[in-house]
Design an enzyme around this catalytic site. Structure first.
Site, PDB file in Angstrom:
ATOM      1  N   LYS A 113       0.831  -1.215   0.000  1.00  0.00           N
ATOM      2  CA  LYS A 113       0.000   0.000   0.000  1.00  0.00           C
ATOM      3  C   LYS A 113       0.859   1.257   0.000  1.00  0.00           C
ATOM      4  CE  LYS A 113      -4.264  -1.766   1.609  1.00  0.00           C
ATOM      5  NZ  LYS A 113      -5.602  -1.351   1.772  1.00  0.00           N
ATOM      6  N   LYS A 196      -5.649  -9.306  -8.711  1.00  0.00           N
ATOM      7  CA  LYS A 196      -6.821  -8.918  -7.930  1.00  0.00           C
ATOM      8  C   LYS A 196      -7.661  -7.830  -8.597  1.00  0.00           C
ATOM      9  CE  LYS A 196      -8.180  -7.050  -3.434  1.00  0.00           C
ATOM     10  NZ  LYS A 196      -8.526  -5.662  -3.626  1.00  0.00           N
ATOM     11  N   LYS A 199     -11.559  -1.911  -6.661  1.00  0.00           N
ATOM     12  CA  LYS A 199     -12.441  -0.780  -6.995  1.00  0.00           C
ATOM     13  C   LYS A 199     -11.722   0.339  -7.719  1.00  0.00           C
ATOM     14  CE  LYS A 199     -15.288  -1.144  -2.895  1.00  0.00           C
ATOM     15  NZ  LYS A 199     -14.245  -1.505  -1.920  1.00  0.00           N
TER      16      LYS A 199
HETATM   17  P1  ADP Z   1     -11.450  -3.200  -2.888  1.00  0.00           P
HETATM   18  O1  ADP Z   1     -10.125  -3.876  -2.905  1.00  0.00           O
HETATM   19  O2  ADP Z   1     -12.247  -3.430  -4.127  1.00  0.00           O
HETATM   20  O3  ADP Z   1     -11.413  -1.758  -2.457  1.00  0.00           O
HETATM   21  P2  ADP Z   1     -12.358  -3.733  -0.198  1.00  0.00           P
HETATM   22  O4  ADP Z   1     -11.005  -3.449   0.337  1.00  0.00           O
HETATM   23  O5  ADP Z   1     -13.461  -2.815   0.128  1.00  0.00           O
HETATM   24  O6  ADP Z   1     -12.288  -3.945  -1.781  1.00  0.00           O
HETATM   25  O7  ADP Z   1     -12.752  -5.201   0.232  1.00  0.00           O
HETATM   26  C1  ADP Z   1     -14.068  -5.580   0.573  1.00  0.00           C
HETATM   27  C2  ADP Z   1     -14.161  -7.067   0.666  1.00  0.00           C
HETATM   28  O8  ADP Z   1     -14.122  -7.617  -0.662  1.00  0.00           O
HETATM   29  C3  ADP Z   1     -13.016  -7.705   1.436  1.00  0.00           C
HETATM   30  O9  ADP Z   1     -13.526  -8.821   2.139  1.00  0.00           O
HETATM   31  C4  ADP Z   1     -12.091  -8.154   0.354  1.00  0.00           C
HETATM   32  O10 ADP Z   1     -11.315  -9.263   0.773  1.00  0.00           O
HETATM   33  C5  ADP Z   1     -13.072  -8.546  -0.749  1.00  0.00           C
HETATM   34  N1  ADP Z   1     -12.460  -8.392  -2.064  1.00  0.00           N
HETATM   35  C6  ADP Z   1     -12.106  -7.244  -2.683  1.00  0.00           C
HETATM   36  N2  ADP Z   1     -11.578  -7.477  -3.896  1.00  0.00           N
HETATM   37  C7  ADP Z   1     -11.588  -8.834  -4.055  1.00  0.00           C
HETATM   38  C8  ADP Z   1     -11.171  -9.717  -5.079  1.00  0.00           C
HETATM   39  N3  ADP Z   1     -10.659  -9.279  -6.214  1.00  0.00           N
HETATM   40  N4  ADP Z   1     -11.331 -11.051  -4.884  1.00  0.00           N
HETATM   41  C9  ADP Z   1     -11.880 -11.531  -3.746  1.00  0.00           C
HETATM   42  N5  ADP Z   1     -12.286 -10.746  -2.733  1.00  0.00           N
HETATM   43  C10 ADP Z   1     -12.148  -9.420  -2.860  1.00  0.00           C
END
Ligand code: ADP
Length: 332
Positions: A113, A196, A199
């Site tokens: 990060k 991965k 968002k």
């Molecule tokens: P992002 O990375 O899209 O900002 P968040 O950090 O808000 O997502 O994560 C919200 C939830 O969604 C968490 O439990 C995270 O592990 C899951 N998550 C986010 N992206 C993925 C992905 N590509 N595959 C599986 N789980 C994900």
């Protein structure tokens, strides 16, 4: 027997996508029938990378709508905004007193990060560094034991267990050990060929995506990069499009595509078209339900949930304050 407690949150940094759905939200729906569930919008966590107040504001209600549209029932689970439970912030502060700084520095997620913030020319805030402690507080404030999150969050869960253990050792047993939902943590890959979908990476299919949007995004999505020509056989095991088929297509179709890709019986364009159809089939009913939910209703759900989550949060915080030797605030 007391029901086990479940906690999970999603950051409000953009539209939710199918990675969030398959990695986290899909599990929420089944868990709400069996356990005491708290699902929140991680607005404080969003501030670790989101600088624009308007952007944060506009992303909160759509997420509540997504939660409801995928099938979460406010009668069965508590939906709330993280910042509506200030007890979480106080607990994070108190937990930071038992947390060695060096361990935070050693987290691989921190290094990643930090690098991505620097690369984007953004501030690397103390809040970003502190993120895992805040996440531990999200979980421990409700004494949760089951945490349905994607694979990307597993190091933070390990960290949370360590924080709880350290606190328990110093002040007496307070927090139970938490764990990911057994065997269910997955990682949905991005359309850009990366590991991965996220968002803010511009590599996602959002839950609100139109069929045109789906087709457009898939048309430029990265497949097996070694497959240069239509007649070249492909390797589905290194293709993100195939990984998405495994989530969204029937087992028969997945088998067929695997063979057809390996023998070059189909090309990537065809393969993407089939995936697009299945994504649209999956998204259509969800989008219909979402459209029927008003802003006012979503706001009300958040407000009711926040009040409910605070009751249990207050109890834990009182216990922690007491154990740490802080004055009793129970009557206030
Ligand atoms: P992002 O990375 O899209 O900002 P968040 O950090 O808000 O997502 O994560 C919200 C939830 O969604 C968490 O439990 C995270 O592990 C899951 N998550 C986010 N992206 C993925 C992905 N590509 N595959 C599986 N789980 C994900």
């Amino acid at each position: 027997m007391e029901k086990q407690i479940v906690v999970s949150g999603i950051r409000a940094t953009g539209e939710l996508h199918i990675g969030n759905y398959f990695g986290a939200m899909r599990n929420f729906v089944t868990l709400q029938d069996e356990f005491k569930c708290y699902f929140f919008i991680a607005d404080w966590h969003s501030l670790t990378t989101e600088e624009d107040a308007e952007a944060l504001k506009v992303h909160i209600l759509p997420i509540v709508k997504d939660y409801l549209a995928v099938g979460l029932d406010p009668q069965k689970c508590t939906l709330f905004a993280q910042s509506s439970v200030p007890e979480i912030a106080e607990l994070a502060l108190l937990l930071s007193m038992v947390q060695p700084k060096t361990e935070l520095e050693g987290l691989p997620t921190w290094k990643e990060k930090e690098a991505s913030q620097k690369e984007a020319g953004k501030i690397v805030s103390a809040g970003l560094f502190f993120y895992p402690v805040l996440m531990a507080a999200d979980i421990l404030i409700q004494k949760a034991t089951i945490i349905p999150v994607g694979k990307d969050q597993l190091p933070h869960l390990e960290f949370t267990r360590d924080v709880a253990r350290r606190f328990n050792n110093r002040y007496g047993f307070t927090f139970p050990a938490c764990d990911a939902l057994e065997g269910r943590a997955i990682k949905v890959p991005g359309l850009d060929g990366t590991e991965k979908m996220g968002k803010t990476e511009g590599n996602a299919i959002d839950l609100v995506e139109t069929p045109e949007g789906v087709a457009q995004k898939l048309s430029v999505a990265v497949t097996d990069t070694n497959r240069k020509l239509r007649q070249d056989p492909g390797n589905p095991y290194i293709c993100n499009i195939f990984a998405l088929h495994e989530l969204l297509s029937t087992p028969e179709m997945v088998e067929q595509i695997k063979t057809d890709c390996q023998t070059a019986a189909i090309g990537c364009v065809e393969c993407k078209k089939m995936l697009g159809n299945n994504i649209n089939k999956f998204l259509a009913p969800l989008q219909e339900r979402r459209q029927a939910i008003s802003d006012d209703y979503a706001r009300q759900i958040l407000s009711d949930g926040g009040k409910k989550a605070r009751i249990t949060a207050r109890q834990t915080l009182n216990e922690v304050r007491d154990k740490m030797g802080l004055p009793d605030l129970k009557g206030e």
